[in-house]
Design a protein around this motif. Structure first.
Motif, PDB file in Angstrom:
ATOM      1  N   THR A   1      -7.669  -4.779   5.394  1.00  0.00           N
ATOM      2  CA  THR A   1      -7.522  -3.732   6.410  1.00  0.00           C
ATOM      3  C   THR A   1      -6.601  -2.637   5.884  1.00  0.00           C
ATOM      4  OG1 THR A   1      -7.824  -5.323   8.212  1.00  0.00           O
ATOM      5  CG2 THR A   1      -6.784  -3.216   8.758  1.00  0.00           C
ATOM      6  N   LEU A   2      -7.097  -1.408   5.888  1.00  0.00           N
ATOM      7  CA  LEU A   2      -6.313  -0.257   5.472  1.00  0.00           C
ATOM      8  C   LEU A   2      -6.071   0.654   6.672  1.00  0.00           C
ATOM      9  CD1 LEU A   2      -8.035   0.769   2.093  1.00  0.00           C
ATOM     10  CD2 LEU A   2      -5.972  -0.601   2.412  1.00  0.00           C
ATOM     11  N   PHE A   3      -4.941   1.348   6.639  1.00  0.00           N
ATOM     12  CA  PHE A   3      -4.579   2.255   7.727  1.00  0.00           C
ATOM     13  C   PHE A   3      -4.523   3.684   7.225  1.00  0.00           C
ATOM     14  CE2 PHE A   3      -3.308  -1.807   9.286  1.00  0.00           C
ATOM     15  CZ  PHE A   3      -3.399  -1.723  10.667  1.00  0.00           C
ATOM     16  N   ASP A   4      -4.837   4.600   8.117  1.00  0.00           N
ATOM     17  CA  ASP A   4      -4.691   6.019   7.837  1.00  0.00           C
ATOM     18  C   ASP A   4      -3.208   6.369   7.947  1.00  0.00           C
ATOM     19  OD1 ASP A   4      -4.452   8.922   9.208  1.00  0.00           O
ATOM     20  OD2 ASP A   4      -6.118   8.885   7.793  1.00  0.00           O
ATOM     21  N   ALA A   5      -2.630   6.862   6.859  1.00  0.00           N
ATOM     22  CA  ALA A   5      -1.188   7.069   6.806  1.00  0.00           C
ATOM     23  C   ALA A   5      -0.709   8.050   7.871  1.00  0.00           C
ATOM     24  CB  ALA A   5      -0.782   7.553   5.415  1.00  0.00           C
TER      25      ALA A   5
ATOM     26  N   ARG B   1      -0.569  -1.574   4.608  1.00  0.00           N
ATOM     27  CA  ARG B   1      -1.490  -1.154   3.544  1.00  0.00           C
ATOM     28  C   ARG B   1      -2.172   0.150   3.950  1.00  0.00           C
ATOM     29  NH1 ARG B   1      -3.689  -5.245  -0.284  1.00  0.00           N
ATOM     30  NH2 ARG B   1      -5.368  -3.739  -0.474  1.00  0.00           N
ATOM     31  N   ILE B   2      -2.073   1.144   3.081  1.00  0.00           N
ATOM     32  CA  ILE B   2      -2.766   2.415   3.276  1.00  0.00           C
ATOM     33  C   ILE B   2      -3.593   2.695   2.026  1.00  0.00           C
ATOM     34  CG2 ILE B   2      -1.017   3.320   4.858  1.00  0.00           C
ATOM     35  CD1 ILE B   2       0.169   4.876   2.508  1.00  0.00           C
ATOM     36  N   ARG B   3      -4.408   3.731   2.081  1.00  0.00           N
ATOM     37  CA  ARG B   3      -5.269   4.033   0.940  1.00  0.00           C
ATOM     38  C   ARG B   3      -4.457   4.304  -0.315  1.00  0.00           C
ATOM     39  NH1 ARG B   3      -8.053   7.893   3.067  1.00  0.00           N
ATOM     40  NH2 ARG B   3      -9.986   6.772   3.538  1.00  0.00           N
ATOM     41  N   GLU B   4      -3.266   4.897  -0.153  1.00  0.00           N
ATOM     42  CA  GLU B   4      -2.434   5.252  -1.306  1.00  0.00           C
ATOM     43  C   GLU B   4      -1.616   4.077  -1.837  1.00  0.00           C
ATOM     44  OE1 GLU B   4      -3.342   8.657   1.312  1.00  0.00           O
ATOM     45  OE2 GLU B   4      -2.456   6.670   1.649  1.00  0.00           O
ATOM     46  N   GLY B   5      -1.574   2.946  -1.108  1.00  0.00           N
ATOM     47  CA  GLY B   5      -0.802   1.786  -1.554  1.00  0.00           C
ATOM     48  C   GLY B   5      -0.101   1.118  -0.384  1.00  0.00           C
ATOM     49  N   THR B   6       1.220   1.277  -0.322  1.00  0.00           N
ATOM     50  CA  THR B   6       2.033   0.648   0.722  1.00  0.00           C
ATOM     51  C   THR B   6       2.849   1.700   1.448  1.00  0.00           C
ATOM     52  OG1 THR B   6       2.280  -1.354  -0.602  1.00  0.00           O
ATOM     53  CG2 THR B   6       3.834  -1.063   1.205  1.00  0.00           C
ATOM     54  N   MET B   7       2.905   1.614   2.767  1.00  0.00           N
ATOM     55  CA  MET B   7       3.822   2.437   3.540  1.00  0.00           C
ATOM     56  C   MET B   7       4.838   1.519   4.196  1.00  0.00           C
ATOM     57  SD  MET B   7       3.210   5.163   6.634  1.00  0.00           S
ATOM     58  CE  MET B   7       2.640   6.439   5.507  1.00  0.00           C
ATOM     59  N   ARG B   8       6.130   1.771   3.921  1.00  0.00           N
ATOM     60  CA  ARG B   8       7.225   1.067   4.572  1.00  0.00           C
ATOM     61  C   ARG B   8       7.773   1.946   5.682  1.00  0.00           C
ATOM     62  NH1 ARG B   8      10.437  -1.173  -0.803  1.00  0.00           N
ATOM     63  NH2 ARG B   8       8.996  -2.890  -1.280  1.00  0.00           N
ATOM     64  N   ILE B   9       7.922   1.368   6.855  1.00  0.00           N
ATOM     65  CA  ILE B   9       8.286   2.129   8.044  1.00  0.00           C
ATOM     66  C   ILE B   9       9.515   1.502   8.682  1.00  0.00           C
ATOM     67  CG2 ILE B   9       7.541   2.798  10.375  1.00  0.00           C
ATOM     68  CD1 ILE B   9       4.623   2.523   9.240  1.00  0.00           C
ATOM     69  N   ASN B  10      10.457   2.349   9.091  1.00  0.00           N
ATOM     70  CA  ASN B  10      11.662   1.865   9.766  1.00  0.00           C
ATOM     71  C   ASN B  10      12.081   2.929  10.775  1.00  0.00           C
ATOM     72  OD1 ASN B  10      14.108   0.809  10.577  1.00  0.00           O
ATOM     73  ND2 ASN B  10      14.802   0.324   8.508  1.00  0.00           N
ATOM     74  N   ARG B  11      11.909   2.621  12.047  1.00  0.00           N
ATOM     75  CA  ARG B  11      12.278   3.574  13.094  1.00  0.00           C
ATOM     76  C   ARG B  11      13.265   2.933  14.059  1.00  0.00           C
ATOM     77  NH1 ARG B  11       8.844   5.297  18.240  1.00  0.00           N
ATOM     78  NH2 ARG B  11      10.762   5.019  19.426  1.00  0.00           N
TER      79      ARG B  11
END
Length: 324
Positions: free
Chosen positions: A248-252, A272-282
Motif C-alpha cells: 500500500t502506497l500513499f499520496d504524499a 510508504r509513499i511513491r518516493e520512499g518513506t515519509m516520517r510524520i510527527n505532529r
C-alpha cells in the motif's frame, strides 16, 4: 555491567528525537539497546528508531508502570542477555516512572546493570497548559528527573522562557535544567549518577482495550488483510492507529494534508509513499515531516487525543490518501 538511563517526558516533548540524536552519537565499538513503550498499539517509535545501530524491543499498548509490568521485565531480560554497554528505556509519555525505577533497582539486577540518571524532557510551552500541568504523570515524571531537558527552545516565546524560569526557581529539590532543541544534548549526560529519592506513588490505572499476543512487539497484519486498526484508551486519552501492508502506497501531498487537518492532539507515522518513506510527527499545530529514499516493510500511523474522536471519519479520509 550495562549502564541504564530512563528517558521520560510527557506527550510531544521530543523523546524519540532525543533518542535518535543519542544513537547517532553512539561511540564506535559500543553495543547499545533501546526498550521503548508506547501508549498505542501500532508501534510507531520502533519504526522511527529502527536501523540506528541499536538492539530494539517494543512494548506497545499501555505504560510500563502497571499493566505491562511483566512484558517490561521479559523485554528487559531479553535485552540484557546480550550484555549491551548501554540501555536506554523510553516509557510512554503517559507513563509513571516509579515502578520502572523500582524494577530496575531490584536485587536481581544489581549485578547486571548500573542505573544512571533519569532524563526528563520538558517543553516550556507545556507549563502554560492547565490540563498538562495538572496531569499526574507530567508532575511525577518531573519529580523523578535527575536532569531536566528543556527541549524545543527554538519554538518558545518570551513568555515561555519566563514561565520556565519561574518554575525552575520553585523546583524542589533543585536539579539541572538544560535548554536545547531537537533533543541535542551531550551524550556524557547519560553517565550522570542517579540521585536516590522517594518518588510519588501512581494513582492511575490504565485500562487496556487490545493487546498484541506477546506484549513485546508492535501490531502485525493477519492472513490476507491489507490493513487493520487498533484502539486504546486510558488516563483521559484515546489512541487510534492504523497498520497497512507493504504494497500500500500513499499520496504524499494528500497524506500531509490529512495530518494537518485532523482535529486531534498528536499524530505520528512512518508511511510508504511513491518516493520512499515519509516520517510524520505532529504535536498540536506543530508538524514535522521528512522523506527518505528507503522504504519500510509496512506503513504505521497513530493518533493520540485528549478526547474521543470520530475515528471512522478520520479513517475514511486516511483511506482516500492511498494510491490506486
Amino acid at each position: 555491567m550495562t549502564r541504564v538511563n530512563l528517558i521520560t517526558g510527557f506527550l510531544g516533548s521530543g523523546k524519540t528525537t532525543l533518542l535518535c540524536h543519542l544513537l547517532a552519537a553512539r561511540p564506535a565499538g559500543e553495543q547499545w539497546a533501546v526498550l521503548v513503550n508506547e501508549f498505542g498499539e501500532i508501534g510507531i517509535d520502533g519504526a522511527l528508531l529502527a536501523d540506528r545501530g541499536a538492539t530494539l524491543k517494543e512494548i506497545p499498548g499501555g505504560c510500563l508502570c502497571c499493566v505491562n509490568g511483566l512484558p517490561m521485565q521479559v523485554g528487559l531480560n531479553m535485552l540484557l542477555k546480550s550484555r549491551p554497554d548501554r540501555l536506554l528505556i523510553e516509557p510512554t509519555g503517559l507513563g509513571h516512572p516509579r515502578q520502572v525505577v523500582e524494577m530496575l533497582s531490584a536485587p536481581v539486577y544489581q549485578s547486571w546493570l548500573q542505573l544512571n540518571a533519569t532524563l526528563t524532557l520538558l517543553d516550556a510551552r507545556q507549563l502554560a497548559d492547565p490540563r498538562v500541568v495538572a496531569d499526574e504523570n507530567f508532575r511525577d515524571q518531573l519529580a523523578a528527573a535527575d536532569i531536566i531537558i528543556a527541549n524545543k527552545r527554538d519554538c518558545w516565546e518570551d513568555e515561555d522562557r519566563q514561565r520556565l524560569t519561574d518554575w525552575q526557581q520553585q523546583m524542589q529539590p533543585p536539579r539541572p535544567v538544560i535548554a536545547t532543541e531537537f533533543g541535542r544534548i551531550p551524550s556524557g549526560l547519560l553517565d550522570t549518577p542517579r540521585q536516590p529519592r522517594d518518588l510519588p506513588l501512581p494513582h492511575h490505572h490504565h485500562p487496556h482495550t487490545t493487546k498484541p499476543a506477546s506484549g513485546l512487539a508492535a501490531l502485525q497484519l493477519e492472513g490476507a488483510a491489507r490493513w487493520r486498526r487498533a484502539l486504546n484508551h486510558g488516563q483521559g486519552y484515546s489512541a487510534c492507529g492504523w497498520l497497512f501492508d507493504g504494497d500500500t502506497l500513499f499520496d504524499a501531498a494528500a497524506l500531509l494534508e490529512w495530518v494537518r487537518q485532523a482535529p486531534v492532539d498528536r499524530i505520528k507515522g512512518v508511511m510508504r509513499i511513491r518516493e520512499g518513506t515519509m516520517r510524520i510527527n505532529r504535536q498540536a499545530k506543530e508538524l514535522q515531516s521528512e522523506t527518505l529514499a528507503a522504504t519500510p516493510s509496512d506503513s504505521r500511523i497513530e493518533i493520540i487525543h485528549s478526547e474521543q474522536a470520530d475515528w471512522n471519519r478520520l479513517q475514511s479520509a486516511l483511506l482516500k490518501c492511498r494510491l490506486r
